[in-house]
Design a protein around this motif. Structure first.
Motif, PDB file in Angstrom:
ATOM      1  N   LEU A  51       0.899  -1.250   0.064  1.00 38.02           N
ATOM      2  CA  LEU A  51      -0.118   0.007   0.039  1.00 38.02           C
ATOM      3  C   LEU A  51       0.727   1.263   0.100  1.00 38.02           C
ATOM      4  O   LEU A  51       0.449   2.363  -0.453  1.00 38.02           O
ATOM      5  CB  LEU A  51      -0.989  -0.060   1.147  1.00 38.02           C
ATOM      6  CG  LEU A  51      -2.403   0.035   0.905  1.00 38.02           C
ATOM      7  CD1 LEU A  51      -2.810  -0.972   0.061  1.00 38.02           C
ATOM      8  CD2 LEU A  51      -3.113   0.179   2.317  1.00 38.02           C
ATOM      9  N   ARG A  52       2.099   1.199   0.569  1.00 40.40           N
ATOM     10  CA  ARG A  52       3.035   2.303   0.341  1.00 40.40           C
ATOM     11  C   ARG A  52       3.235   2.974  -0.902  1.00 40.40           C
ATOM     12  O   ARG A  52       3.297   4.133  -1.228  1.00 40.40           O
ATOM     13  CB  ARG A  52       4.358   2.208   1.120  1.00 40.40           C
ATOM     14  CG  ARG A  52       4.162   1.493   2.529  1.00 40.40           C
ATOM     15  CD  ARG A  52       5.515   1.205   3.200  1.00 40.40           C
ATOM     16  NE  ARG A  52       6.273   2.494   3.421  1.00 40.40           N
ATOM     17  CZ  ARG A  52       5.787   3.181   4.426  1.00 40.40           C
ATOM     18  NH1 ARG A  52       4.889   3.033   5.238  1.00 40.40           N
ATOM     19  NH2 ARG A  52       6.781   4.330   4.503  1.00 40.40           N
ATOM     20  N   VAL A  53       3.187   2.151  -1.797  1.00 40.72           N
ATOM     21  CA  VAL A  53       3.222   2.250  -3.464  1.00 40.72           C
ATOM     22  C   VAL A  53       1.965   3.343  -3.763  1.00 40.72           C
ATOM     23  O   VAL A  53       2.301   4.446  -4.636  1.00 40.72           O
ATOM     24  CB  VAL A  53       3.312   1.194  -4.439  1.00 40.72           C
ATOM     25  CG1 VAL A  53       3.397   1.461  -5.744  1.00 40.72           C
ATOM     26  CG2 VAL A  53       4.600   0.472  -4.131  1.00 40.72           C
ATOM     27  N   TYR A  54       1.037   3.168  -3.067  1.00 41.23           N
ATOM     28  CA  TYR A  54      -0.319   3.894  -3.610  1.00 41.23           C
ATOM     29  C   TYR A  54      -0.179   5.235  -2.825  1.00 41.23           C
ATOM     30  O   TYR A  54      -0.301   6.103  -3.697  1.00 41.23           O
ATOM     31  CB  TYR A  54      -1.456   3.166  -2.909  1.00 41.23           C
ATOM     32  CG  TYR A  54      -2.642   4.100  -2.736  1.00 41.23           C
ATOM     33  CD1 TYR A  54      -3.328   4.286  -4.180  1.00 41.23           C
ATOM     34  CD2 TYR A  54      -2.861   4.774  -1.790  1.00 41.23           C
ATOM     35  CE1 TYR A  54      -4.488   5.100  -3.940  1.00 41.23           C
ATOM     36  CE2 TYR A  54      -4.169   5.603  -1.665  1.00 41.23           C
ATOM     37  CZ  TYR A  54      -4.780   5.871  -2.828  1.00 41.23           C
ATOM     38  OH  TYR A  54      -5.879   6.582  -2.747  1.00 41.23           O
ATOM     39  N   HIS A  59       1.047  10.939  -4.338  1.00 46.86           N
ATOM     40  CA  HIS A  59       1.717  12.219  -3.590  1.00 46.86           C
ATOM     41  C   HIS A  59       1.111  12.319  -2.338  1.00 46.86           C
ATOM     42  O   HIS A  59       1.033  13.382  -1.843  1.00 46.86           O
ATOM     43  CB  HIS A  59       1.833  13.390  -4.445  1.00 46.86           C
ATOM     44  CG  HIS A  59       2.199  13.064  -6.056  1.00 46.86           C
ATOM     45  ND1 HIS A  59       3.718  13.233  -6.225  1.00 46.86           N
ATOM     46  CD2 HIS A  59       1.913  13.081  -7.231  1.00 46.86           C
ATOM     47  CE1 HIS A  59       3.839  12.848  -7.410  1.00 46.86           C
ATOM     48  NE2 HIS A  59       2.810  13.004  -7.981  1.00 46.86           N
ATOM     49  N   LEU A  60       1.062  11.380  -1.544  1.00 46.62           N
ATOM     50  CA  LEU A  60       0.693  11.363  -0.289  1.00 46.62           C
ATOM     51  C   LEU A  60       1.723  10.872   0.709  1.00 46.62           C
ATOM     52  O   LEU A  60       2.689  10.019   0.251  1.00 46.62           O
ATOM     53  CB  LEU A  60      -0.673  10.471  -0.041  1.00 46.62           C
ATOM     54  CG  LEU A  60      -1.884  11.108  -0.741  1.00 46.62           C
ATOM     55  CD1 LEU A  60      -2.849   9.851  -0.631  1.00 46.62           C
ATOM     56  CD2 LEU A  60      -2.398  12.332  -0.407  1.00 46.62           C
ATOM     57  N   GLU A  61       1.584  11.523   2.018  1.00 46.81           N
ATOM     58  CA  GLU A  61       2.630  10.941   2.877  1.00 46.81           C
ATOM     59  C   GLU A  61       2.155   9.445   3.447  1.00 46.81           C
ATOM     60  O   GLU A  61       1.111   9.456   4.154  1.00 46.81           O
ATOM     61  CB  GLU A  61       2.519  11.836   4.404  1.00 46.81           C
ATOM     62  CG  GLU A  61       3.678  11.757   4.995  1.00 46.81           C
ATOM     63  CD  GLU A  61       5.076  11.803   4.673  1.00 46.81           C
ATOM     64  OE1 GLU A  61       5.952  11.161   4.999  1.00 46.81           O
ATOM     65  OE2 GLU A  61       5.391  12.742   3.798  1.00 46.81           O
TER      66      GLU A  61
END
Length: 155
Positions: A51-54, A59-61
């Motif tokens: 999910l970190r790729v999402y 461009h979210l932290e």
């Protein structure tokens, strides 16, 4: 000459130290930790590292990596095992030189105890980085060994 009980306890302590050193050395590379994290995410037991790729794509932290899955935790575990081995070898040398007494032994064990307490509390740390899949304990402590897929090398 050391007593037989002291020799047995020293052999037991050495085997425990070398076992923990071997386990933490095996877990030191990212592969084992990431495989366990990903396997838990696939079964929705904890956050999913994919999910970190999402977050990056939009461009979210991304949320902070939980301590149980962090490189810092793995480094700390290996450091504690190496420190314990070093203290053990020092104690053995002091015993051979007949310099150590029970109070020195007690002091050395008390110096190592806080590190092992932190290490064990880290093993029981939480993963609340995904609100939809919170995890109070690592999934491999709460679910059976048969849970991972047959085709993954997670366990």
């Amino acid at each position: 000459m050391a007593s037989p009980l002291l020799l047995i306890l020293t052999a037991l302590e050495a085997s425990l130290i070398f076992t923990t050193l071997a386990l933490f050395s095996y877990g030191y590379p990212n592969a084992a930790r990431n495989a366990l994290w990903e396997e838990g995410g696939n079964h929705q037991f904890n956050s999913n590292p994919k999910l970190r790729v999402y977050f990056y794509a939009n461009h979210l932290e991304p949320p902070e990596i939980p301590y149980i899955w962090s490189q810092r935790f793995t480094d700390f575990n290996l450091g504690v095992a190496i420190l314990t081995l070093w203290v053990f070898m020092t104690r053995c040398l002091l015993i051979c030189l007949k310099v150590v007494n029970k109070w020195t032994d007690f002091f050395l064990h008390c110096c190592l105890m806080p590190f092992w307490i932190i290490c064990l509390s880290g093993q029981l740390s939480t993963d609340f980085s995904d609100p939809e899949h919170p995890s109070r304990l690592p999934w491999y402590l709460t679910h059976s060994c048969g849970v991972p897929d047959k085709y993954t090398d997670a366990v």
